[in-house]
Design a protein around this motif. Structure first.
Motif, PDB file in Angstrom:
ATOM      1  N   GLN A 116     -13.901  -4.846 -13.825  1.00  0.00           N
ATOM      2  CA  GLN A 116     -14.064  -4.288 -12.488  1.00  0.00           C
ATOM      3  C   GLN A 116     -13.036  -4.906 -11.557  1.00  0.00           C
ATOM      4  O   GLN A 116     -12.926  -6.131 -11.459  1.00  0.00           O
ATOM      5  CB  GLN A 116     -15.461  -4.560 -11.962  1.00  0.00           C
ATOM      6  CG  GLN A 116     -15.690  -4.016 -10.573  1.00  0.00           C
ATOM      7  CD  GLN A 116     -17.127  -4.191 -10.132  1.00  0.00           C
ATOM      8  OE1 GLN A 116     -18.046  -3.962 -10.905  1.00  0.00           O
ATOM      9  NE2 GLN A 116     -17.320  -4.599  -8.899  1.00  0.00           N
ATOM     10  N   LEU A 117     -12.296  -4.046 -10.852  1.00  0.00           N
ATOM     11  CA  LEU A 117     -11.253  -4.480  -9.930  1.00  0.00           C
ATOM     12  C   LEU A 117     -11.588  -3.971  -8.534  1.00  0.00           C
ATOM     13  O   LEU A 117     -11.631  -2.763  -8.310  1.00  0.00           O
ATOM     14  CB  LEU A 117      -9.902  -3.932 -10.393  1.00  0.00           C
ATOM     15  CG  LEU A 117      -8.664  -4.245  -9.566  1.00  0.00           C
ATOM     16  CD1 LEU A 117      -8.436  -5.749  -9.496  1.00  0.00           C
ATOM     17  CD2 LEU A 117      -7.451  -3.556 -10.166  1.00  0.00           C
ATOM     18  N   ALA A 118     -11.864  -4.885  -7.602  1.00  0.00           N
ATOM     19  CA  ALA A 118     -12.145  -4.518  -6.209  1.00  0.00           C
ATOM     20  C   ALA A 118     -10.815  -4.348  -5.485  1.00  0.00           C
ATOM     21  O   ALA A 118      -9.920  -5.181  -5.623  1.00  0.00           O
ATOM     22  CB  ALA A 118     -12.981  -5.601  -5.536  1.00  0.00           C
ATOM     23  N   MET A 119     -10.689  -3.244  -4.722  1.00  0.00           N
ATOM     24  CA  MET A 119      -9.415  -2.933  -4.072  1.00  0.00           C
ATOM     25  C   MET A 119      -9.617  -2.438  -2.656  1.00  0.00           C
ATOM     26  O   MET A 119     -10.627  -1.824  -2.357  1.00  0.00           O
ATOM     27  CB  MET A 119      -8.687  -1.829  -4.832  1.00  0.00           C
ATOM     28  CG  MET A 119      -8.481  -2.072  -6.295  1.00  0.00           C
ATOM     29  SD  MET A 119      -7.400  -0.851  -7.003  1.00  0.00           S
ATOM     30  CE  MET A 119      -5.859  -1.692  -6.814  1.00  0.00           C
ATOM     31  N   ASN A 120      -8.596  -2.683  -1.828  1.00  0.00           N
ATOM     32  CA  ASN A 120      -8.510  -2.020  -0.538  1.00  0.00           C
ATOM     33  C   ASN A 120      -7.392  -0.986  -0.655  1.00  0.00           C
ATOM     34  O   ASN A 120      -6.742  -0.885  -1.700  1.00  0.00           O
ATOM     35  CB  ASN A 120      -8.265  -3.025   0.595  1.00  0.00           C
ATOM     36  CG  ASN A 120      -6.981  -3.807   0.421  1.00  0.00           C
ATOM     37  OD1 ASN A 120      -6.062  -3.406  -0.289  1.00  0.00           O
ATOM     38  ND2 ASN A 120      -6.904  -4.952   1.075  1.00  0.00           N
ATOM     39  N   ILE A 121      -7.134  -0.254   0.407  1.00  0.00           N
ATOM     40  CA  ILE A 121      -6.154   0.828   0.336  1.00  0.00           C
ATOM     41  C   ILE A 121      -4.743   0.311   0.069  1.00  0.00           C
ATOM     42  O   ILE A 121      -3.985   0.923  -0.684  1.00  0.00           O
ATOM     43  CB  ILE A 121      -6.196   1.724   1.603  1.00  0.00           C
ATOM     44  CG1 ILE A 121      -5.285   2.940   1.437  1.00  0.00           C
ATOM     45  CG2 ILE A 121      -5.837   0.956   2.847  1.00  0.00           C
ATOM     46  CD1 ILE A 121      -5.633   3.822   0.267  1.00  0.00           C
ATOM     47  N   GLU A 122      -4.375  -0.812   0.661  1.00  0.00           N
ATOM     48  CA  GLU A 122      -3.033  -1.345   0.456  1.00  0.00           C
ATOM     49  C   GLU A 122      -2.810  -1.723  -1.007  1.00  0.00           C
ATOM     50  O   GLU A 122      -1.753  -1.458  -1.573  1.00  0.00           O
ATOM     51  CB  GLU A 122      -2.777  -2.556   1.368  1.00  0.00           C
ATOM     52  CG  GLU A 122      -2.688  -2.216   2.831  1.00  0.00           C
ATOM     53  CD  GLU A 122      -4.053  -2.087   3.501  1.00  0.00           C
ATOM     54  OE1 GLU A 122      -5.085  -2.509   2.910  1.00  0.00           O
ATOM     55  OE2 GLU A 122      -4.094  -1.549   4.622  1.00  0.00           O
ATOM     56  N   LEU A 123      -3.806  -2.336  -1.619  1.00  0.00           N
ATOM     57  CA  LEU A 123      -3.689  -2.717  -3.020  1.00  0.00           C
ATOM     58  C   LEU A 123      -3.636  -1.484  -3.918  1.00  0.00           C
ATOM     59  O   LEU A 123      -2.871  -1.440  -4.879  1.00  0.00           O
ATOM     60  CB  LEU A 123      -4.851  -3.636  -3.424  1.00  0.00           C
ATOM     61  CG  LEU A 123      -4.743  -4.300  -4.788  1.00  0.00           C
ATOM     62  CD1 LEU A 123      -3.454  -5.094  -4.930  1.00  0.00           C
ATOM     63  CD2 LEU A 123      -5.937  -5.208  -5.019  1.00  0.00           C
ATOM     64  N   LEU A 124      -4.410  -0.455  -3.598  1.00  0.00           N
ATOM     65  CA  LEU A 124      -4.365   0.781  -4.382  1.00  0.00           C
ATOM     66  C   LEU A 124      -2.994   1.432  -4.270  1.00  0.00           C
ATOM     67  O   LEU A 124      -2.443   1.892  -5.267  1.00  0.00           O
ATOM     68  CB  LEU A 124      -5.450   1.762  -3.933  1.00  0.00           C
ATOM     69  CG  LEU A 124      -5.416   3.109  -4.655  1.00  0.00           C
ATOM     70  CD1 LEU A 124      -5.691   2.948  -6.150  1.00  0.00           C
ATOM     71  CD2 LEU A 124      -6.411   4.080  -4.042  1.00  0.00           C
ATOM     72  N   GLN A 125      -2.434   1.482  -3.078  1.00  0.00           N
ATOM     73  CA  GLN A 125      -1.115   2.084  -2.917  1.00  0.00           C
ATOM     74  C   GLN A 125      -0.058   1.285  -3.673  1.00  0.00           C
ATOM     75  O   GLN A 125       0.846   1.861  -4.278  1.00  0.00           O
ATOM     76  CB  GLN A 125      -0.763   2.199  -1.439  1.00  0.00           C
ATOM     77  CG  GLN A 125      -1.588   3.257  -0.747  1.00  0.00           C
ATOM     78  CD  GLN A 125      -1.298   3.357   0.737  1.00  0.00           C
ATOM     79  OE1 GLN A 125      -0.794   2.416   1.347  1.00  0.00           O
ATOM     80  NE2 GLN A 125      -1.608   4.494   1.315  1.00  0.00           N
ATOM     81  N   THR A 126      -0.181  -0.023  -3.668  1.00  0.00           N
ATOM     82  CA  THR A 126       0.739  -0.860  -4.433  1.00  0.00           C
ATOM     83  C   THR A 126       0.593  -0.584  -5.924  1.00  0.00           C
ATOM     84  O   THR A 126       1.585  -0.419  -6.635  1.00  0.00           O
ATOM     85  CB  THR A 126       0.476  -2.350  -4.139  1.00  0.00           C
ATOM     86  OG1 THR A 126       0.672  -2.586  -2.740  1.00  0.00           O
ATOM     87  CG2 THR A 126       1.386  -3.253  -4.945  1.00  0.00           C
TER      88      THR A 126
END
Length: 163
Positions: A116-126
């Protein structure tokens, strides 16, 4: 889990992308991504990144101090491997969107291991930018151009190792 680094590397022999995630606790998680898997999940990741990016711009919550740095090499000194040193071969991806605008990506290997990887939008875009560059380097000929990626996420990248 506090993420320290992400890396997407192309393995020409396996014809797979290797997603490596290292944490502040010196743990490393490795996930194989096949061409077929990326082709299937890309529309969902792209739609999620686009929808979340628009919502973030409307609310105005884009943190300016979180710059993406592609200059530092991926560090695996003193790493431990909670899932083992053999990468998880991801065959399923579940996305849970949370009420605070973040979300969890759950990579599964059949009925075996999961991560499981918790992400915010910036990390997803990266991550999307790295997956796109990795797929181009692998010459998979996939149309991975739907996700909006801010200019700060698209620097000059050494495509032999993306980190």
């Amino acid at each position: 889990m506090q993420i320290r680094q992400l890396q997407v590397a192309c393995d020409q022999v396996q014809d797979r992308l290797l997603l490596r995630i290292s944490t502040q606790d010196d743990e490393e998680y490795r996930i194989w991504l096949t061409r077929r898997f990326l082709r299937e999940v890309w529309p969902h990741l792209s739609r999620l990144a686009g929808k979340q990016a628009v919502a973030t711009q409307i609310v105005g919550e884009t943190p300016a101090d979180e710059a993406v740095n592609f200059d530092q090499a991926f560090s695996d000194e003193n790493a431990t491997y909670p899932l083992g040193s053999t990468p998880l071969l991801s065959s399923e991806l579940k996305v849970d969107t949370l009420s605070d605008g973040t979300f969890n990506l759950i990579f599964r290997e059949g009925r075996e291991r999961s991560f499981q990887l918790a992400m915010n939008i910036e990390l997803l875009q990266t991550l999307c930018a790295m997956l796109r560059a990795g797929a181009e380097h692998a010459q998979w000929n996939l149309a991975l151009d739907d996700a909006p990626v801010p200019a700060s996420v698209t620097p000059a990248i050494d495509i032999s190792r993306l980190h």
